[in-house]
Design an enzyme around this catalytic site. Structure first.
Site, PDB file in Angstrom:
ATOM      1  N   SER A  52       0.822  -1.207   0.000  1.00 34.84           N
ATOM      2  CA  SER A  52       0.000   0.000   0.000  1.00 34.84           C
ATOM      3  C   SER A  52       0.856   1.258   0.000  1.00 34.84           C
ATOM      4  O   SER A  52       0.355   2.358  -0.234  1.00 34.84           O
ATOM      5  CB  SER A  52      -0.929   0.013   1.213  1.00 34.84           C
ATOM      6  OG  SER A  52      -0.195   0.055   2.420  1.00 34.84           O
ATOM      7  N   CYS A  53       2.162   1.100   0.257  1.00 34.84           N
ATOM      8  CA  CYS A  53       3.080   2.237   0.177  1.00 34.84           C
ATOM      9  C   CYS A  53       3.131   2.757  -1.256  1.00 34.84           C
ATOM     10  O   CYS A  53       2.764   2.070  -2.204  1.00 34.84           O
ATOM     11  CB  CYS A  53       4.488   1.834   0.603  1.00 34.84           C
ATOM     12  SG  CYS A  53       4.610   1.176   2.261  1.00 34.84           S
ATOM     13  N   VAL A  54       3.626   3.982  -1.402  1.00 33.29           N
ATOM     14  CA  VAL A  54       3.806   4.578  -2.724  1.00 33.29           C
ATOM     15  C   VAL A  54       5.250   5.042  -2.870  1.00 33.29           C
ATOM     16  O   VAL A  54       5.852   5.575  -1.932  1.00 33.29           O
ATOM     17  CB  VAL A  54       2.841   5.767  -2.942  1.00 33.29           C
ATOM     18  CG1 VAL A  54       3.296   6.660  -4.093  1.00 33.29           C
ATOM     19  CG2 VAL A  54       1.434   5.256  -3.224  1.00 33.29           C
ATOM     20  N   GLY A 118       0.384   1.718  -3.896  1.00 33.86           N
ATOM     21  CA  GLY A 118      -0.990   1.994  -3.513  1.00 33.86           C
ATOM     22  C   GLY A 118      -1.932   0.812  -3.646  1.00 33.86           C
ATOM     23  O   GLY A 118      -3.132   0.984  -3.867  1.00 33.86           O
TER      24      GLY A 118
END
Length: 209
Positions: A52-54, A118
């Site tokens: 979910s990190c960008v 994401g």
């Protein structure tokens, strides 16, 4: 030149792990959570893994310099808490990367951004991956940067290989077996972020492919 980086707010240098990648014939530098790296070396490749990190990869094609960051949450943090934890938030991570590029000769009007990550890797009422994705697109628009590539959303973790001198980026989806436990690790890390006090560049959330 090798990868450039500035000391963290607490004066420490971020961790920089380098290794030779035979597939790409490049010196690979891992980018960790809350870290950014900048380089103009054509032989340097930056690598990170994303749930979910960008990660934002920003390049100036005239100065031939670029950099990558990696952030966990979209919101800006409060002014309280460890200063070096702030780069895990999108607003701080983007500002630091852009400012470092400007300090090394890049021009804002020439910057081209490519964004990745994401994904929805945790089942919860709040889709943090979607929030991160919306944040980074909105930020790039407000800063009037050119959006050169988008690979956001979905349900699979990614690995990104980025060549900062040329701006080339390669995305690969991780195999399903590499995702085992990834959502659980990310959830536990987010819940314990404030309590852990882990410095910049010390966390990698996903296993290798």
């Amino acid at each position: 030149m090798s990868a450039f980086y500035r000391p963290a707010a607490n004066g420490r240098r971020p961790r920089v792990d380098g290794f030779v990648n035979p597939e790409f014939r490049a010196r690979a530098w891992k980018v960790y959570l809350g870290q950014h790296l900048v380089s103009d070396d054509k032989d340097v490749m930056m690598v990170t893994t994303l749930g979910s990190c960008v990660a934002a990869c920003i390049h100036d094609p005239v100065a031939r310099i670029g950099g990558m960051n990696l952030f966990l949450l979209p919101e800006n943090p409060s002014r309280e808490g460890p200063a070096d934890a702030a780069a895990r938030y999108g607003g701080v991570a983007m500002e630091r990367l852009i400012n470092d590029l400007l300090a090394r000769g890049a021009r804002r009007e020439r910057m081209v951004a490519k964004v990745f990550g994401g994904a929805r890797v945790i089942e919860s009422r709040y889709d943090i991956g979607l929030a991160n994705a919306r944040f980074v697109i909105d930020y790039i628009s407000k800063e009037s940067l050119t959006l050169g590539g988008v690979d956001l959303g979905g349900a699979a973790a990614r690995r990104v290989h980025y060549f900062p001198a040329s701006g080339k980026a390669i995305r690969r989806l991780l195999r399903p077996e590499a995702m085992q436990g990834a959502g659980r690790r990310e959830k536990l890390y987010r819940e314990g972020l404030a309590a852990r006090g882990v410095g910049e560049g010390e966390i990698e959330l996903f296993e290798e492919e």
